[in-house]
Enzyme design. Structure first.
Site, PDB file in Angstrom:
ATOM      1  N   TYR A  56     -13.164  16.502  20.399  1.00 22.52           N
ATOM      2  CA  TYR A  56     -12.686  17.338  21.529  1.00 22.52           C
ATOM      3  C   TYR A  56     -13.724  17.439  22.626  1.00 22.52           C
ATOM      4  O   TYR A  56     -15.119  17.597  22.332  1.00 22.52           O
ATOM      5  CB  TYR A  56     -12.543  18.819  21.096  1.00 22.52           C
ATOM      6  CG  TYR A  56     -11.496  19.127  19.979  1.00 22.52           C
ATOM      7  CD1 TYR A  56     -10.416  18.262  20.023  1.00 22.52           C
ATOM      8  CD2 TYR A  56     -11.745  20.023  18.770  1.00 22.52           C
ATOM      9  CE1 TYR A  56      -9.323  18.594  19.024  1.00 22.52           C
ATOM     10  CE2 TYR A  56     -10.767  20.506  18.224  1.00 22.52           C
ATOM     11  CZ  TYR A  56      -9.529  19.509  17.938  1.00 22.52           C
ATOM     12  OH  TYR A  56      -8.597  19.637  17.096  1.00 22.52           O
ATOM     13  N   HIS A 121      -9.303  13.661  10.696  1.00 18.94           N
ATOM     14  CA  HIS A 121      -8.564  14.278  11.912  1.00 18.94           C
ATOM     15  C   HIS A 121      -7.460  13.231  12.307  1.00 18.94           C
ATOM     16  O   HIS A 121      -7.600  12.191  12.559  1.00 18.94           O
ATOM     17  CB  HIS A 121      -9.730  14.221  13.164  1.00 18.94           C
ATOM     18  CG  HIS A 121      -9.015  14.845  14.222  1.00 18.94           C
ATOM     19  ND1 HIS A 121     -10.210  15.194  15.209  1.00 18.94           N
ATOM     20  CD2 HIS A 121      -8.014  15.600  14.679  1.00 18.94           C
ATOM     21  CE1 HIS A 121      -9.401  15.943  16.228  1.00 18.94           C
ATOM     22  NE2 HIS A 121      -8.131  16.303  15.611  1.00 18.94           N
TER      23      HIS A 121
HETATM   24  P1  NAD Z   1      -2.587  26.233  21.590  1.00 15.58           P
HETATM   25  O1  NAD Z   1      -1.328  26.230  21.418  1.00 15.58           O
HETATM   26  O2  NAD Z   1      -3.410  27.119  20.850  1.00 15.58           O
HETATM   27  O3  NAD Z   1      -3.133  26.574  23.176  1.00 15.58           O
HETATM   28  C1  NAD Z   1      -2.825  25.686  24.165  1.00 15.58           C
HETATM   29  C2  NAD Z   1      -3.094  26.476  25.318  1.00 15.58           C
HETATM   30  O4  NAD Z   1      -2.757  27.597  25.396  1.00 15.58           O
HETATM   31  C3  NAD Z   1      -4.736  26.418  25.830  1.00 15.58           C
HETATM   32  O5  NAD Z   1      -4.791  26.070  26.994  1.00 15.58           O
HETATM   33  C4  NAD Z   1      -4.938  27.925  25.611  1.00 15.58           C
HETATM   34  O6  NAD Z   1      -6.140  28.139  26.599  1.00 15.58           O
HETATM   35  C5  NAD Z   1      -3.875  28.631  26.071  1.00 15.58           C
HETATM   36  N1  NAD Z   1      -3.724  30.014  25.352  1.00 15.58           N
HETATM   37  C6  NAD Z   1      -4.308  30.440  24.318  1.00 15.58           C
HETATM   38  N2  NAD Z   1      -3.740  31.686  24.081  1.00 15.58           N
HETATM   39  C7  NAD Z   1      -3.071  32.300  24.991  1.00 15.58           C
HETATM   40  C8  NAD Z   1      -2.240  33.352  25.514  1.00 15.58           C
HETATM   41  N3  NAD Z   1      -2.323  34.396  24.744  1.00 15.58           N
HETATM   42  N4  NAD Z   1      -1.541  33.179  26.718  1.00 15.58           N
HETATM   43  C9  NAD Z   1      -1.340  32.120  27.335  1.00 15.58           C
HETATM   44  N5  NAD Z   1      -2.088  31.071  27.296  1.00 15.58           N
HETATM   45  C10 NAD Z   1      -2.842  30.641  26.058  1.00 15.58           C
HETATM   46  O7  NAD Z   1      -2.916  24.608  21.078  1.00 15.58           O
HETATM   47  P2  NAD Z   1      -4.363  24.178  21.053  1.00 15.58           P
HETATM   48  O8  NAD Z   1      -5.402  24.482  21.836  1.00 15.58           O
HETATM   49  O9  NAD Z   1      -4.072  22.591  21.146  1.00 15.58           O
HETATM   50  O10 NAD Z   1      -4.666  24.351  19.409  1.00 15.58           O
HETATM   51  C11 NAD Z   1      -5.400  25.253  18.922  1.00 15.58           C
HETATM   52  C12 NAD Z   1      -6.626  24.960  18.065  1.00 15.58           C
HETATM   53  O11 NAD Z   1      -6.303  24.292  16.977  1.00 15.58           O
HETATM   54  C13 NAD Z   1      -7.409  23.676  18.626  1.00 15.58           C
HETATM   55  O12 NAD Z   1      -8.618  24.225  19.603  1.00 15.58           O
HETATM   56  C14 NAD Z   1      -8.107  22.903  17.661  1.00 15.58           C
HETATM   57  O13 NAD Z   1      -9.062  23.403  17.282  1.00 15.58           O
HETATM   58  C15 NAD Z   1      -6.714  23.182  16.517  1.00 15.58           C
HETATM   59  N6  NAD Z   1      -5.905  22.034  16.667  1.00 15.58           N
HETATM   60  C16 NAD Z   1      -6.234  20.703  15.598  1.00 15.58           C
HETATM   61  C17 NAD Z   1      -5.373  19.979  15.651  1.00 15.58           C
HETATM   62  C18 NAD Z   1      -5.569  18.821  14.553  1.00 15.58           C
HETATM   63  O14 NAD Z   1      -6.522  18.924  13.736  1.00 15.58           O
HETATM   64  N7  NAD Z   1      -4.773  17.615  14.576  1.00 15.58           N
HETATM   65  C19 NAD Z   1      -4.237  19.894  16.652  1.00 15.58           C
HETATM   66  C20 NAD Z   1      -4.017  20.779  17.364  1.00 15.58           C
HETATM   67  C21 NAD Z   1      -4.790  22.036  17.263  1.00 15.58           C
END
Ligand code: NAD
Length: 316
Positions: A56, A121
């Site tokens: 990240y 990952h």
């Molecule tokens: P997400 O669906 O959580 O969020 C995507 C976007 O939505 C971001 O820009 C965020 O700021 C925004 N957001 C968050 N809360 C919101 C709200 N209440 N209203 C409007 N927008 C909002 O997707 P993500 O950030 O990709 O995933 C969350 C976390 O999960 C990542 O930070 C990571 O730690 C983990 N993750 C891991 C993997 C993996 O290991 N392969 C894949 C995806 C996510």
């Protein structure tokens, strides 16, 4: 904040988990001060689980999270940190040598002596047989050194989890992290839960707003969903907005309702985002759910239900 057990690990995770990818400035720049304030707010509101990766922001997320956790000063045994290995800005490398070096680099960036969970990952981009025969055994050695407490695997296609879990001894993999498969538009993870339970494997689900699909502003330009899926989600978001409702809150509450999932990881980079996502959980705990709007949104999304996108090395 409700805490939930994570498989057989003995860990208890806050049901809202802090996704730290935005701290790597992947969704726009975040200053150190903003990061510290966001992490402080997360602790204040009961979040105890933080997820990051060397991938990240090309290691920036780990560095900024480490700095913020140190600045906030909560004792190390009062929170849970997960990071990952095998995926880097430079590409994928799941070799034993690389992942063994990787944890030392992560610990230095995070300014910690151990992480609670180390996850391979996005394993669909590597050889699953290498994950089984080389990467996981290397992680088991890391467990013995005390640098990591538990082992996990992450990725998008759900069949990668059964492929690996069917081929490693019971208790070797402690956790899986799935994303974009437990939200209003896609609940495919549900079918895997009895299998995961039978293996004693903890379940983390990420991306409740499906990486931006279920938001008023819509997904980022790079989002891999089909035009049909993106359009349906935007119709649903516009419908909610017209009704004076917020689709992201509805999405967060939908994901939180499944108590077999230990934590819902949502990406956060501001105090306000922490407050909004925690408020969604608090309202749910008080029984305040909007069943009517949820049913209406589910109806709009019915034609694209469980539609996903390809990820990883395709089978020939
Ligand atoms: P997400 O669906 O959580 O969020 C995507 C976007 O939505 C971001 O820009 C965020 O700021 C925004 N957001 C968050 N809360 C919101 C709200 N209440 N209203 C409007 N927008 C909002 O997707 P993500 O950030 O990709 O995933 C969350 C976390 O999960 C990542 O930070 C990571 O730690 C983990 N993750 C891991 C993997 C993996 O290991 N392969 C894949 C995806 C996510």
């Amino acid at each position: 904040m409700e805490v939930r057990p994570l498989g057989n690990t003995g860990l208890k995770l806050s049901c809202v988990g802090f996704g730290a990818s935005p701290l790597g400035s992947v969704f726009g720049p975040v200053s150190d001060e903003e990061a510290i304030d966001t992490v402080r707010e997360a602790f204040k509101l009961g979040i105890n689980f933080f997820d990051t990766s060397p991938y990240y922001g090309g290691t920036l997320s780990e560095k900024v999270l480490g700095k913020a956790l140190k600045a906030v000063g909560v004792p190390r045994n009062e929170y849970i940190v997960s990071t990952k290995c095998g995926r880097y800005k430079e590409g994928f490398d799941f070799s034993a040598e690389r992942v063994t070096r990787s944890i030392d680099e992560s610990l230095e960036r995070l300014q910690m002596e151990y992480v609670d969970i180390l996850q391979c990952h996005d394993i669909e981009f590597g050889s699953l047989d290498q994950i089984i025969n080389e990467t996981i055994p290397a992680l088991q050695k890391l467990k013995e050194t005390g640098k990591i407490r538990f082992i996990g695997i992450t990725g998008l296609p759900l069949e990668i989890f059964t492929y690996v879990l069917d081929r490693v001894p019971l208790g070797t993999v402690d956790v899986i992290l799935s994303y974009c498969h437990y939200g209003i538009n896609d609940t495919a993870l549900e079918d895997l839960i009895p299998y995961l339970k039978s293996k004693g494997v903890g379940v983390i689900s990420a991306s409740p707003v499906s990486m931006g699909l279920l938001t008023e502003n819509g997904p980022p330009e790079w989002h891999p969903a089909s035009a049909e899926l993106q359009a349906a989600c935007q119709t649903a978001a516009a419908f909610c907005k017209k009704k004076g409702k917020n689709i992201s809150k509805l999405a967060m509450q939908f994901s939180l309702c499944n108590r077999d999932i230990s934590t819902i990881l949502v990406g956060m980079k501001s105090v306000e985002q922490v407050q909004v996502n925690v408020a969604a959980a608090t309202e749910l705990a008080h029984g305040q759910t909007d069943k009517e709007t949820l049913a209406e949104v589910e109806e709009i999304l019915k034609p694209v239900k469980n539609q996903t996108w390809p990820s990883g090395i395709q089978k020939s």
